[in-house]
Design a protein around this motif. Structure first.
Motif, PDB file in Angstrom:
ATOM      1  N   VAL A  32       3.988  12.742   9.730  1.00  0.00           N
ATOM      2  CA  VAL A  32       3.372  12.699   8.398  1.00  0.00           C
ATOM      3  C   VAL A  32       4.294  12.003   7.406  1.00  0.00           C
ATOM      4  O   VAL A  32       3.859  11.185   6.587  1.00  0.00           O
ATOM      5  CB  VAL A  32       3.034  14.118   7.919  1.00  0.00           C
ATOM      6  CG1 VAL A  32       2.595  14.109   6.450  1.00  0.00           C
ATOM      7  CG2 VAL A  32       1.927  14.724   8.783  1.00  0.00           C
ATOM      8  N   ALA A  33       5.587  12.319   7.465  1.00  0.00           N
ATOM      9  CA  ALA A  33       6.544  11.692   6.553  1.00  0.00           C
ATOM     10  C   ALA A  33       6.593  10.187   6.761  1.00  0.00           C
ATOM     11  O   ALA A  33       6.609   9.411   5.797  1.00  0.00           O
ATOM     12  CB  ALA A  33       7.931  12.312   6.757  1.00  0.00           C
ATOM     13  N   LEU A  75       9.585   3.197  18.553  1.00  0.00           N
ATOM     14  CA  LEU A  75      10.640   2.513  17.804  1.00  0.00           C
ATOM     15  C   LEU A  75      10.288   1.048  17.591  1.00  0.00           C
ATOM     16  O   LEU A  75      10.524   0.490  16.504  1.00  0.00           O
ATOM     17  CB  LEU A  75      11.977   2.643  18.548  1.00  0.00           C
ATOM     18  CG  LEU A  75      13.204   2.082  17.832  1.00  0.00           C
ATOM     19  CD1 LEU A  75      13.403   2.762  16.490  1.00  0.00           C
ATOM     20  CD2 LEU A  75      14.444   2.259  18.711  1.00  0.00           C
ATOM     21  N   SER A  76       9.707   0.403  18.614  1.00  0.00           N
ATOM     22  CA  SER A  76       9.341  -1.005  18.470  1.00  0.00           C
ATOM     23  C   SER A  76       8.234  -1.173  17.427  1.00  0.00           C
ATOM     24  O   SER A  76       8.223  -2.166  16.673  1.00  0.00           O
ATOM     25  CB  SER A  76       8.886  -1.568  19.825  1.00  0.00           C
ATOM     26  OG  SER A  76       7.766  -0.853  20.313  1.00  0.00           O
ATOM     27  N   THR A  77       7.308  -0.220  17.354  1.00  0.00           N
ATOM     28  CA  THR A  77       6.246  -0.279  16.350  1.00  0.00           C
ATOM     29  C   THR A  77       6.828  -0.122  14.952  1.00  0.00           C
ATOM     30  O   THR A  77       6.452  -0.841  14.014  1.00  0.00           O
ATOM     31  CB  THR A  77       5.207   0.832  16.605  1.00  0.00           C
ATOM     32  OG1 THR A  77       4.560   0.589  17.852  1.00  0.00           O
ATOM     33  CG2 THR A  77       4.159   0.859  15.505  1.00  0.00           C
ATOM     34  N   LEU A  89      14.298  -0.131   8.458  1.00  0.00           N
ATOM     35  CA  LEU A  89      13.591   0.806   9.332  1.00  0.00           C
ATOM     36  C   LEU A  89      13.873   2.249   8.914  1.00  0.00           C
ATOM     37  O   LEU A  89      12.998   3.112   8.962  1.00  0.00           O
ATOM     38  CB  LEU A  89      14.008   0.569  10.782  1.00  0.00           C
ATOM     39  CG  LEU A  89      13.237   1.341  11.860  1.00  0.00           C
ATOM     40  CD1 LEU A  89      13.185   0.526  13.140  1.00  0.00           C
ATOM     41  CD2 LEU A  89      13.890   2.690  12.146  1.00  0.00           C
ATOM     42  N   THR A  90      15.095   2.526   8.462  1.00  0.00           N
ATOM     43  CA  THR A  90      15.472   3.890   8.082  1.00  0.00           C
ATOM     44  C   THR A  90      14.703   4.401   6.859  1.00  0.00           C
ATOM     45  O   THR A  90      14.648   5.612   6.630  1.00  0.00           O
ATOM     46  CB  THR A  90      16.973   3.973   7.788  1.00  0.00           C
ATOM     47  OG1 THR A  90      17.317   2.986   6.800  1.00  0.00           O
ATOM     48  CG2 THR A  90      17.790   3.726   9.043  1.00  0.00           C
ATOM     49  N   PHE A  96      11.445  12.706   5.145  1.00  0.00           N
ATOM     50  CA  PHE A  96      11.755  13.709   6.163  1.00  0.00           C
ATOM     51  C   PHE A  96      13.174  14.222   6.003  1.00  0.00           C
ATOM     52  O   PHE A  96      13.461  15.391   6.272  1.00  0.00           O
ATOM     53  CB  PHE A  96      11.583  13.104   7.555  1.00  0.00           C
ATOM     54  CG  PHE A  96      11.842  14.080   8.666  1.00  0.00           C
ATOM     55  CD1 PHE A  96      10.918  15.072   8.970  1.00  0.00           C
ATOM     56  CD2 PHE A  96      13.013  14.009   9.409  1.00  0.00           C
ATOM     57  CE1 PHE A  96      11.158  15.976   9.994  1.00  0.00           C
ATOM     58  CE2 PHE A  96      13.254  14.914  10.435  1.00  0.00           C
ATOM     59  CZ  PHE A  96      12.326  15.890  10.729  1.00  0.00           C
ATOM     60  N   GLU A  97      14.077  13.359   5.546  1.00  0.00           N
ATOM     61  CA  GLU A  97      15.485  13.736   5.445  1.00  0.00           C
ATOM     62  C   GLU A  97      15.864  14.280   4.077  1.00  0.00           C
ATOM     63  O   GLU A  97      17.020  14.624   3.848  1.00  0.00           O
ATOM     64  CB  GLU A  97      16.363  12.511   5.747  1.00  0.00           C
ATOM     65  CG  GLU A  97      16.237  12.031   7.194  1.00  0.00           C
ATOM     66  CD  GLU A  97      17.038  10.777   7.463  1.00  0.00           C
ATOM     67  OE1 GLU A  97      17.420  10.111   6.472  1.00  0.00           O
ATOM     68  OE2 GLU A  97      17.284  10.474   8.631  1.00  0.00           O
ATOM     69  N   GLU A  98      14.887  14.383   3.166  1.00  0.00           N
ATOM     70  CA  GLU A  98      15.189  14.910   1.844  1.00  0.00           C
ATOM     71  C   GLU A  98      15.703  16.332   1.939  1.00  0.00           C
ATOM     72  O   GLU A  98      15.258  17.127   2.765  1.00  0.00           O
ATOM     73  CB  GLU A  98      13.938  14.900   0.956  1.00  0.00           C
ATOM     74  CG  GLU A  98      13.640  13.543   0.378  1.00  0.00           C
ATOM     75  CD  GLU A  98      12.352  13.564  -0.433  1.00  0.00           C
ATOM     76  OE1 GLU A  98      11.648  14.583  -0.378  1.00  0.00           O
ATOM     77  OE2 GLU A  98      12.075  12.573  -1.100  1.00  0.00           O
TER      78      GLU A  98
END
Length: 219
Positions: A32-33, A75-77, A89-90, A96-98
């Motif tokens: 979702v994130a 990952l390729s997508t 990409l990050t 999600f990492e908040e």
């Protein structure tokens, strides 16, 4: 002939259950994130789903599933999406990492404080404070105690939304042109921009939780 008993109203069905979190739902949090970030970046760039599909070689249906958090992209997508949207990409993992905060206040350890409109002998204990998060909302929970020495104060106003949950005693609480008789277990949810406050102390001591939320720019 016996009178028919009224049919009880069906309880309101909530769209979300805050306590229902299954293992499958935990696994979908990342999906979702990522989906939210993909959609956000796409809209910022002014790109339609069809245009993004052309740039990445993905189908419109697959992009829709990704944006709605219904599939876990490879990952390729993700790399193809990052290249098409010109973002790292990050950046798809940002939400999600908040950091998610929680404040645990032990019984009797709330910080005594004052708010605008507070009068003598009205005890306000701040139970915790979390500054604005990604939503830009600040939340302040208070335990308010009114005792025999408390005086009734004029109504006051402040920005945001307030929720009161009555724990002990009884008060007549004014909000705008209405007065609500609050008893233990009662809840009052209101726009705090309207004049409000205890108008009559009916049964003392009285205690209630007051949870105030407001946008960061209104603090």
């Amino acid at each position: 002939m016996n009178a028919e008993m009224p049919t009880p109203e069906a309880p309101t069905k909530l769209t979300q259950d805050p306590h229902r979190v299954t293992s499958d739902e935990r696994e979908k949090v990342l999906e979702v994130a990522i989906g939210r970030e993909v959609r956000s970046f796409r809209k910022q760039k002014g790109i339609t789903v069809a245009e993004l599909a052309t740039r990445t070689g993905l189908s419109i249906g697959m992009l829709s599933k990704i944006e709605n958090g219904n599939t876990s992209p490879s990952l390729s997508t993700l790399q193809a999406l990052a290249n098409a949207l010109s973002v790292p990409l990050t950046s798809f993992f940002r939400r999600f990492e908040e950091r998610r905060e929680a404040v645990h206040t032990l019984a009797g350890e709330g910080v005594a404080t004052e708010r605008e409109g507070t009068r003598a002998n009205h005890q306000y204990n701040l139970l915790g404070h979390i500054g604005a998060n990604a939503s830009g909302v600040i939340v302040e929970p208070y335990m308010i105690t009114l005792n025999d020495d408390s005086d009734v104060f004029p109504t006051f106003q402040h920005g945001g939304i307030e929720t009161i949950y009555m724990l002990e005693g009884q008060v007549a609480y004014r909000h705008g042109d209405s007065v609500h008789h609050l008893r233990p277990g009662d809840t009052l949810f209101f726009d705090a921009d309207a004049p409000h406050g205890p108008e009559e102390l009916i049964e003392l001591p009285a205690r209630y939780l007051s949870i105030i939320s407001y946008p960061q720019n209104a603090s």
